[in-house]
Design an enzyme around this catalytic site. Structure first.
Site, PDB file in Angstrom:
ATOM      1  N   GLY A 249     -10.834  -6.087   8.709  1.00 18.67           N
ATOM      2  CA  GLY A 249     -10.313  -5.861   7.362  1.00 18.67           C
ATOM      3  C   GLY A 249     -11.195  -5.124   6.387  1.00 18.67           C
ATOM      4  N   GLU A 291     -13.717  -8.541  13.991  1.00 14.12           N
ATOM      5  CA  GLU A 291     -12.817  -7.568  14.620  1.00 14.12           C
ATOM      6  C   GLU A 291     -12.562  -6.363  13.725  1.00 14.12           C
ATOM      7  OE1 GLU A 291      -9.611 -10.320  16.951  1.00 14.12           O
ATOM      8  OE2 GLU A 291      -9.356 -10.191  14.798  1.00 14.12           O
ATOM      9  N   PRO A 292     -13.587  -5.620  13.347  1.00 14.38           N
ATOM     10  CA  PRO A 292     -13.342  -4.460  12.479  1.00 14.38           C
ATOM     11  C   PRO A 292     -12.610  -3.345  13.231  1.00 14.38           C
ATOM     12  CG  PRO A 292     -15.621  -4.469  13.197  1.00 14.38           C
ATOM     13  CD  PRO A 292     -15.008  -5.742  13.724  1.00 14.38           C
ATOM     14  N   CYS A 362      11.410  16.817   8.763  1.00 14.88           N
ATOM     15  CA  CYS A 362      12.653  16.882   8.002  1.00 14.88           C
ATOM     16  C   CYS A 362      12.939  15.592   7.258  1.00 14.88           C
ATOM     17  CB  CYS A 362      13.795  17.257   8.934  1.00 14.88           C
ATOM     18  SG  CYS A 362      13.485  18.835   9.702  1.00 14.88           S
TER      19      CYS A 362
HETATM   20  C1  LIG Z   1      -5.408  -5.179  12.439  1.00 13.39           C
HETATM   21  C2  LIG Z   1      -6.278  -6.299  12.847  1.00 13.39           C
HETATM   22  C3  LIG Z   1      -7.661  -6.149  12.820  1.00 13.39           C
HETATM   23  C4  LIG Z   1      -8.346  -4.913  12.318  1.00 13.39           C
HETATM   24  O1  LIG Z   1      -8.136  -4.728  10.962  1.00 13.39           O
HETATM   25  P1  LIG Z   1      -8.911  -3.545  10.203  1.00 13.39           P
HETATM   26  O2  LIG Z   1      -8.391  -3.645   8.818  1.00 13.39           O
HETATM   27  O3  LIG Z   1      -8.520  -2.275  10.851  1.00 13.39           O
HETATM   28  O4  LIG Z   1     -10.353  -3.815  10.285  1.00 13.39           O
HETATM   29  C5  LIG Z   1      -8.424  -7.206  13.282  1.00 13.39           C
HETATM   30  N1  LIG Z   1      -7.863  -8.343  13.733  1.00 13.39           N
HETATM   31  C6  LIG Z   1      -6.531  -8.525  13.779  1.00 13.39           C
HETATM   32  C7  LIG Z   1      -5.983  -9.783  14.298  1.00 13.39           C
HETATM   33  C8  LIG Z   1      -5.688  -7.508  13.329  1.00 13.39           C
HETATM   34  O5  LIG Z   1      -4.372  -7.698  13.370  1.00 13.39           O
END
Ligand SMILES: *Cc1c(COP(=O)(O)O)cnc(C)c1O
Length: 439
Positions: A249, A291-292, A362
């Site tokens: 995030g 989890e970036p 379009c």
């Molecule tokens: C989309 C998502 C992420 C990555 O989010 P970013 O905003 O791109 O860092 C990580 N974990 C989960 C579960 C997600 O759905």
């Protein structure tokens, strides 16, 4: 400064023409054609190193890249090489990382409706963790694991009930969300797993509060809730969960108005928050997964377009039309995302003007950038749109039956294609004309 705080890749330079990774973008556009996604390898590797450095003093950190931001074999190889694991959400992403030679124990499988075949593939390749999203999935995963004689290591995805200030469509942590278990449902799912789902082994909790986050306070709130739940669930259910996946995030800078925190600030906030909450509950710091996605890949990527027609509306605005648009970058039409851009060829001696960059698709809504000041754009110019590494290629479509663009990797004045441009043959490859129509 951290790379996610820049609009441009770190190697962007002007010497008449615009260069990235030592490559003249105008030449690359000619060589490979446009639209063209370009990834700056140095920016990508540098931000991975920033994450690694920031978390090097937290022993139990697992850094996983959210593949959905941009998934391809070469990108996967680079990230694996930089020490990242992967967060996958489909058979396609699982297969891509598997084929790229990733250690599958470093992969987490996410998603709110994983299909049977996706689960089978993930179990077969030995995915390290499943983030279980709901009651139905827990049952299905247990059944399939049972049939395959395997044990699935799981995290329970929870909805922590946090509101963070980001776009409605990219918020995920609030109470009314399609993702994860409500806090009030966790006891029930744990009871079910312990009594019935013998092929599931609960390792910890997972949540993801949203995307393009600028307020680090949201992560403190999230960690507070996750640790508190971990402790109370362990006590109530005699479990020894010790893993927390706090999701991704962290935001990036699309325009001068965006001021995301640095990777270092993000890391310090997470570490301090985990430390203080764990002291409060008197527990050992858990294993933390991050989890970036966007913050890893967005700034490293740019998209090159060729400017075609232009239209001056009498007493109105000036439209500049490019050879791409909503099919290669759906974000502006989907959620009003704003981008920065520059003309890549030499524009010395031109006066600036305010124009609107329109796509070639379009749909009236296919506007890439509204009211941007550029040096008098002309047909034949190469336009470079910044910060398109994340959620562009991965969200692209074949709308209007247009071939998806190629992707080039640039580094040290060298450029290589890492995704081929689709051909016309690719477009009809899956079409079938039934015999009865051939008569
Ligand atoms: C989309 C998502 C992420 C990555 O989010 P970013 O905003 O791109 O860092 C990580 N974990 C989960 C579960 C997600 O759905």
């Amino acid at each position: 400064m951290s790379i996610n705080q820049e609009i441009k890749p770190i190697t962007a330079k002007r010497d008449g023409n615009l260069y990235i990774g030592g490559c003249d973008l105008t030449e690359i556009a000619k060589k490979y054609g446009t639209p063209l996604y370009v990834i700056d390898e140095q920016s990508l590797r540098e931000i991975c190193k920033e994450y690694k450095k920031t978390f090097e003093d937290y022993k139990n950190i697992h850094m996983t890249y959210a593949s959905k931001a941009l998934c391809s074999s070469a990108i996967t190889k680079i990230l694996f090489d930089e020490g990242f694991g992967f967060d996958v959400v489909s058979e396609g992403e699982t297969y891509t990382v598997y084929k790229a030679g990733v250690d599958m124990s470093k992969v987490t499988f996410n998603g709110n409706n994983k299909s049977k075949s996706e689960i089978e593939l993930a179990l077969k390749c030995g995915v390290g963790r499943f983030s279980v999203d709901n009651f139905y999935e827990a049952k299905v995963l247990n059944d399939i694991a049972g049939k395959m004689g395997k044990e699935a290591n799981i995290l329970l995805r929870i909805t922590p009930g946090i509101e963070c200030h980001t776009h409605e469509y990219i918020k995920t942590g609030q109470i009314d969300s399609k993702f994860g278990f409500d806090l009030s449902q966790i006891d029930e799912i744990i009871d079910l797993i312990k009594s019935k789902y013998k092929n599931l082994s609960i390792k910890g909790l997972h949540s993801h509060i949203g995307s393009q986050i600028f307020e680090l306070k949201s992560y403190c709130d999230e960690i507070d809730i996750l640790v508190k739940e971990l402790v109370s669930l362990n006590n109530r259910h005699c479990l020894s969960m010790n893993e927390l996946n706090i999701g991704g995030g962290l935001g990036v800078k699309y325009t001068d108005n965006d001021n995301p925190p640095s990777v270092q600030e993000f890391g310090e906030t997470i570490k301090n928050s985990v430390k203080s909450v764990c002291e409060k509950y008197n527990i050992n710091p858990p294993i933390i997964y991050i989890e970036p996605g966007r913050s890893i890949i967005s700034t490293a990527g740019v998209t090159l377009y060729t400017i075609g027609s232009t239209k001056q509306v009498p007493n109105g605005r000036k439209y500049i039309t490019i050879d791409g648009g909503m099919a290669d970058n759906p974000r502006p039409s989907m959620y009003n995302a704003i981008y920065s851009a520059e003309i890549a060829n030499n524009t010395d001696n031109r006066n600036n003007e305010v124009v609107t960059i329109a796509g070639r698709y379009c749909e009236s809504g296919d506007i890439l950038i509204e009211n941007i000041e550029l040096p008098a754009p002309q047909s034949g110019d190469t336009l470079c749109v910044y910060c398109t590494g994340a959620y562009n290629y991965s969200m692209s479509s074949n709308y209007n039956r247009v071939q998806k663009p190629a992707m080039a990797l640039v580094n040290n004045s060298q450029s290589d294609i890492i995704v081929n441009r689709e051909s016309l043959e690719d477009l009809i490859r899956l079409d079938v004309i039934p015999d009865r129509l051939r008569r």
